[in-house]
Motif scaffolding. Structure first.
Motif, PDB file in Angstrom:
ATOM      1  N   VAL A  42      -5.643   9.123  11.271  1.00  0.00           N
ATOM      2  CA  VAL A  42      -4.628   8.090  11.076  1.00  0.00           C
ATOM      3  C   VAL A  42      -3.788   8.427   9.853  1.00  0.00           C
ATOM      4  CG1 VAL A  42      -4.225   5.628  10.730  1.00  0.00           C
ATOM      5  CG2 VAL A  42      -6.192   6.379  12.086  1.00  0.00           C
ATOM      6  N   VAL A  43      -2.473   8.463  10.051  1.00  0.00           N
ATOM      7  CA  VAL A  43      -1.527   8.731   8.977  1.00  0.00           C
ATOM      8  C   VAL A  43      -0.905   7.409   8.542  1.00  0.00           C
ATOM      9  CG1 VAL A  43       0.642   9.879   8.348  1.00  0.00           C
ATOM     10  CG2 VAL A  43      -0.971  11.017   9.898  1.00  0.00           C
ATOM     11  N   MET A  44      -0.894   7.177   7.232  1.00  0.00           N
ATOM     12  CA  MET A  44      -0.238   5.973   6.712  1.00  0.00           C
ATOM     13  C   MET A  44       0.359   6.279   5.349  1.00  0.00           C
ATOM     14  SD  MET A  44      -3.360   3.564   5.356  1.00  0.00           S
ATOM     15  CE  MET A  44      -4.522   3.918   6.644  1.00  0.00           C
ATOM     16  N   GLY A  45       1.329   5.473   4.972  1.00  0.00           N
ATOM     17  CA  GLY A  45       1.920   5.604   3.649  1.00  0.00           C
ATOM     18  C   GLY A  45       1.010   5.011   2.585  1.00  0.00           C
ATOM     19  N   ARG A  46       1.282   5.354   1.335  1.00  0.00           N
ATOM     20  CA  ARG A  46       0.472   4.865   0.233  1.00  0.00           C
ATOM     21  C   ARG A  46       0.524   3.351   0.110  1.00  0.00           C
ATOM     22  NH1 ARG A  46       1.377   2.454  -3.904  1.00  0.00           N
ATOM     23  NH2 ARG A  46       3.565   3.034  -3.899  1.00  0.00           N
ATOM     24  N   LYS A  47       1.701   2.746   0.332  1.00  0.00           N
ATOM     25  CA  LYS A  47       1.810   1.285   0.237  1.00  0.00           C
ATOM     26  C   LYS A  47       0.950   0.611   1.300  1.00  0.00           C
ATOM     27  CE  LYS A  47       6.515   1.358  -1.583  1.00  0.00           C
ATOM     28  NZ  LYS A  47       7.921   1.048  -1.253  1.00  0.00           N
ATOM     29  N   HIS A  60     -10.445   9.703  10.122  1.00  0.00           N
ATOM     30  CA  HIS A  60      -9.965  10.439   8.958  1.00  0.00           C
ATOM     31  C   HIS A  60      -8.577   9.914   8.605  1.00  0.00           C
ATOM     32  CE1 HIS A  60      -9.467  13.535   6.018  1.00  0.00           C
ATOM     33  NE2 HIS A  60      -8.301  13.836   6.560  1.00  0.00           N
ATOM     34  N   THR A  61      -8.365   9.584   7.348  1.00  0.00           N
ATOM     35  CA  THR A  61      -7.100   9.013   6.908  1.00  0.00           C
ATOM     36  C   THR A  61      -6.274  10.062   6.162  1.00  0.00           C
ATOM     37  OG1 THR A  61      -8.187   6.865   6.684  1.00  0.00           O
ATOM     38  CG2 THR A  61      -6.047   7.119   5.618  1.00  0.00           C
ATOM     39  N   ILE A  62      -5.024  10.156   6.562  1.00  0.00           N
ATOM     40  CA  ILE A  62      -4.051  11.010   5.895  1.00  0.00           C
ATOM     41  C   ILE A  62      -3.059  10.060   5.232  1.00  0.00           C
ATOM     42  CG2 ILE A  62      -2.245  12.751   6.195  1.00  0.00           C
ATOM     43  CD1 ILE A  62      -4.717  12.487   8.948  1.00  0.00           C
ATOM     44  N   ILE A  63      -2.919  10.164   3.908  1.00  0.00           N
ATOM     45  CA  ILE A  63      -2.054   9.254   3.169  1.00  0.00           C
ATOM     46  C   ILE A  63      -0.828  10.020   2.683  1.00  0.00           C
ATOM     47  CG2 ILE A  63      -1.864   7.728   1.170  1.00  0.00           C
ATOM     48  CD1 ILE A  63      -4.922   7.262   1.529  1.00  0.00           C
ATOM     49  N   VAL A  64       0.330   9.483   3.023  1.00  0.00           N
ATOM     50  CA  VAL A  64       1.599  10.082   2.623  1.00  0.00           C
ATOM     51  C   VAL A  64       2.034   9.434   1.312  1.00  0.00           C
ATOM     52  CG1 VAL A  64       3.988  10.525   3.294  1.00  0.00           C
ATOM     53  CG2 VAL A  64       2.212  10.374   5.049  1.00  0.00           C
ATOM     54  N   THR A  65       2.230  10.273   0.298  1.00  0.00           N
ATOM     55  CA  THR A  65       2.627   9.775  -1.013  1.00  0.00           C
ATOM     56  C   THR A  65       3.386  10.845  -1.776  1.00  0.00           C
ATOM     57  OG1 THR A  65       1.813   8.833  -3.102  1.00  0.00           O
ATOM     58  CG2 THR A  65       0.382  10.424  -1.998  1.00  0.00           C
ATOM     59  N   ARG A  66       4.213  10.424  -2.689  1.00  0.00           N
ATOM     60  CA  ARG A  66       4.919  11.376  -3.555  1.00  0.00           C
ATOM     61  C   ARG A  66       4.040  11.802  -4.724  1.00  0.00           C
ATOM     62  NH1 ARG A  66       8.436   7.425  -1.961  1.00  0.00           N
ATOM     63  NH2 ARG A  66      10.184   8.142  -0.718  1.00  0.00           N
ATOM     64  N   SER A  67       2.959  11.082  -4.936  1.00  0.00           N
ATOM     65  CA  SER A  67       2.049  11.352  -6.055  1.00  0.00           C
ATOM     66  C   SER A  67       1.184  12.571  -5.769  1.00  0.00           C
ATOM     67  CB  SER A  67       1.146  10.136  -6.271  1.00  0.00           C
ATOM     68  OG  SER A  67       0.097  10.444  -7.150  1.00  0.00           O
ATOM     69  N   ALA A  68       0.799  13.248  -6.813  1.00  0.00           N
ATOM     70  CA  ALA A  68      -0.105  14.395  -6.683  1.00  0.00           C
ATOM     71  C   ALA A  68      -1.564  13.966  -6.793  1.00  0.00           C
ATOM     72  CB  ALA A  68       0.215  15.434  -7.759  1.00  0.00           C
ATOM     73  N   ALA A  69      -1.800  12.680  -7.027  1.00  0.00           N
ATOM     74  CA  ALA A  69      -3.159  12.182  -7.206  1.00  0.00           C
ATOM     75  C   ALA A  69      -3.982  12.333  -5.935  1.00  0.00           C
ATOM     76  CB  ALA A  69      -3.127  10.716  -7.619  1.00  0.00           C
ATOM     77  N   LYS A  70      -5.238  12.670  -6.111  1.00  0.00           N
ATOM     78  CA  LYS A  70      -6.182  12.774  -4.990  1.00  0.00           C
ATOM     79  C   LYS A  70      -6.710  11.367  -4.667  1.00  0.00           C
ATOM     80  CE  LYS A  70      -7.118  17.511  -5.183  1.00  0.00           C
ATOM     81  NZ  LYS A  70      -5.982  18.033  -4.475  1.00  0.00           N
ATOM     82  N   ILE A  71      -7.030  11.149  -3.391  1.00  0.00           N
ATOM     83  CA  ILE A  71      -7.636   9.901  -2.940  1.00  0.00           C
ATOM     84  C   ILE A  71      -8.944  10.295  -2.277  1.00  0.00           C
ATOM     85  CG2 ILE A  71      -7.416   7.888  -1.447  1.00  0.00           C
ATOM     86  CD1 ILE A  71      -4.340   8.183  -1.846  1.00  0.00           C
ATOM     87  N   PRO A  72     -10.077   9.973  -2.904  1.00  0.00           N
ATOM     88  CA  PRO A  72     -11.384  10.397  -2.376  1.00  0.00           C
ATOM     89  C   PRO A  72     -11.575   9.978  -0.914  1.00  0.00           C
ATOM     90  CG  PRO A  72     -11.634   9.456  -4.559  1.00  0.00           C
ATOM     91  CD  PRO A  72     -10.205   9.197  -4.141  1.00  0.00           C
ATOM     92  N   GLY A  73     -11.956  10.946  -0.083  1.00  0.00           N
ATOM     93  CA  GLY A  73     -12.228  10.683   1.321  1.00  0.00           C
ATOM     94  C   GLY A  73     -11.015  10.786   2.226  1.00  0.00           C
ATOM     95  N   ASN A  78       2.225  15.209   0.816  1.00  0.00           N
ATOM     96  CA  ASN A  78       3.433  14.884   0.056  1.00  0.00           C
ATOM     97  C   ASN A  78       4.711  15.063   0.864  1.00  0.00           C
ATOM     98  OD1 ASN A  78       1.596  16.408  -2.436  1.00  0.00           O
ATOM     99  ND2 ASN A  78       2.185  14.275  -2.599  1.00  0.00           N
ATOM    100  N   ASP A  79       4.652  15.809   1.963  1.00  0.00           N
ATOM    101  CA  ASP A  79       5.831  16.070   2.792  1.00  0.00           C
ATOM    102  C   ASP A  79       5.461  15.796   4.252  1.00  0.00           C
ATOM    103  OD1 ASP A  79       7.969  17.097   4.259  1.00  0.00           O
ATOM    104  OD2 ASP A  79       8.181  18.884   3.008  1.00  0.00           O
ATOM    105  N   LEU A  80       5.734  14.577   4.700  1.00  0.00           N
ATOM    106  CA  LEU A  80       5.350  14.179   6.057  1.00  0.00           C
ATOM    107  C   LEU A  80       6.058  15.025   7.107  1.00  0.00           C
ATOM    108  CD1 LEU A  80       3.784  12.326   7.955  1.00  0.00           C
ATOM    109  CD2 LEU A  80       5.702  10.706   7.812  1.00  0.00           C
ATOM    110  N   ASP A  81       7.321  15.302   6.905  1.00  0.00           N
ATOM    111  CA  ASP A  81       8.072  16.093   7.877  1.00  0.00           C
ATOM    112  C   ASP A  81       7.421  17.462   8.089  1.00  0.00           C
ATOM    113  OD1 ASP A  81      10.443  16.248   9.594  1.00  0.00           O
ATOM    114  OD2 ASP A  81      11.092  17.828   8.216  1.00  0.00           O
ATOM    115  N   ALA A  82       7.112  18.143   7.009  1.00  0.00           N
ATOM    116  CA  ALA A  82       6.461  19.462   7.115  1.00  0.00           C
ATOM    117  C   ALA A  82       5.083  19.333   7.753  1.00  0.00           C
ATOM    118  CB  ALA A  82       6.341  20.114   5.737  1.00  0.00           C
TER     119      ALA A  82
END
Length: 157
Positions: A42-47, A60-73, A78-82
């Protein structure tokens, strides 16, 4: 395959003040059942992730964000299009508005819960060219907590 899953009100609203403004437990169960299918990614934005407050169980969660911070699990993108251009597996796109807008061009299927009420949302699903999709299924109208809705699947033609 890239699939979008979304619930929209009668004006295509998806959120108000950072939350879904309706309470439809059966639609949440539908979301869970669907997103467990086809690999459970599942892909979702950070908000959206922040609003939910946790990762999804057994997916499995894929989080789209401009931040370089890691999200455990989770996997951080950072680039959804790519990411979508190079995708080698099935994923579900689960919001929010900006993520839906970026992903719409790649979606082969869209699962939409159409809610027959206006919830005065402040975030909306992007304009959808329905001439590019064929409705392949739709439930009869359902009612829960005094709210009528249907669940439909659209496939890119």
């Amino acid at each position: 395959m890239i699939r979008i899953i979304v619930a929209v009100d009668s004006k295509w609203g998806i959120a108000k003040n950072g939350q879904q403004p309706w309470d439809l437990p059966s639609d949440l169960a539908y979301f869970r059942t669907q997103t467990l299918r086809y690999g459970g990614q599942v892909v979702m934005g950070r908000k959206t992730y922040d609003a939910i407050g946790h990762l999804f169980v057994n997916r499995h969660t894929i989080i789209v964000t401009r931040s370089a911070a890691k999200i455990p699990g989770a996997t951080v993108v950072n680039d959804l299009d790519a990411y979508l251009k190079n995708l080698q597996s099935d994923v579900w796109i689960a919001g929010g508005g900006e993520v839906y807008e970026q992903a719409l061009q790649y979606a082969q299927e869209i699962y939409i819960t159409h809610i027959a009420a206006d919830f005065a949302c402040d975030v909306f699903f992007p304009a959808l060219d329905m001439s590019k999709f064929i409705k392949t299924s739709e439930t009869q109208p359902l009612i829960e907590n005094s709210v009528q809705f249907t669940q439909a699947v659209y496939t890119r033609s």
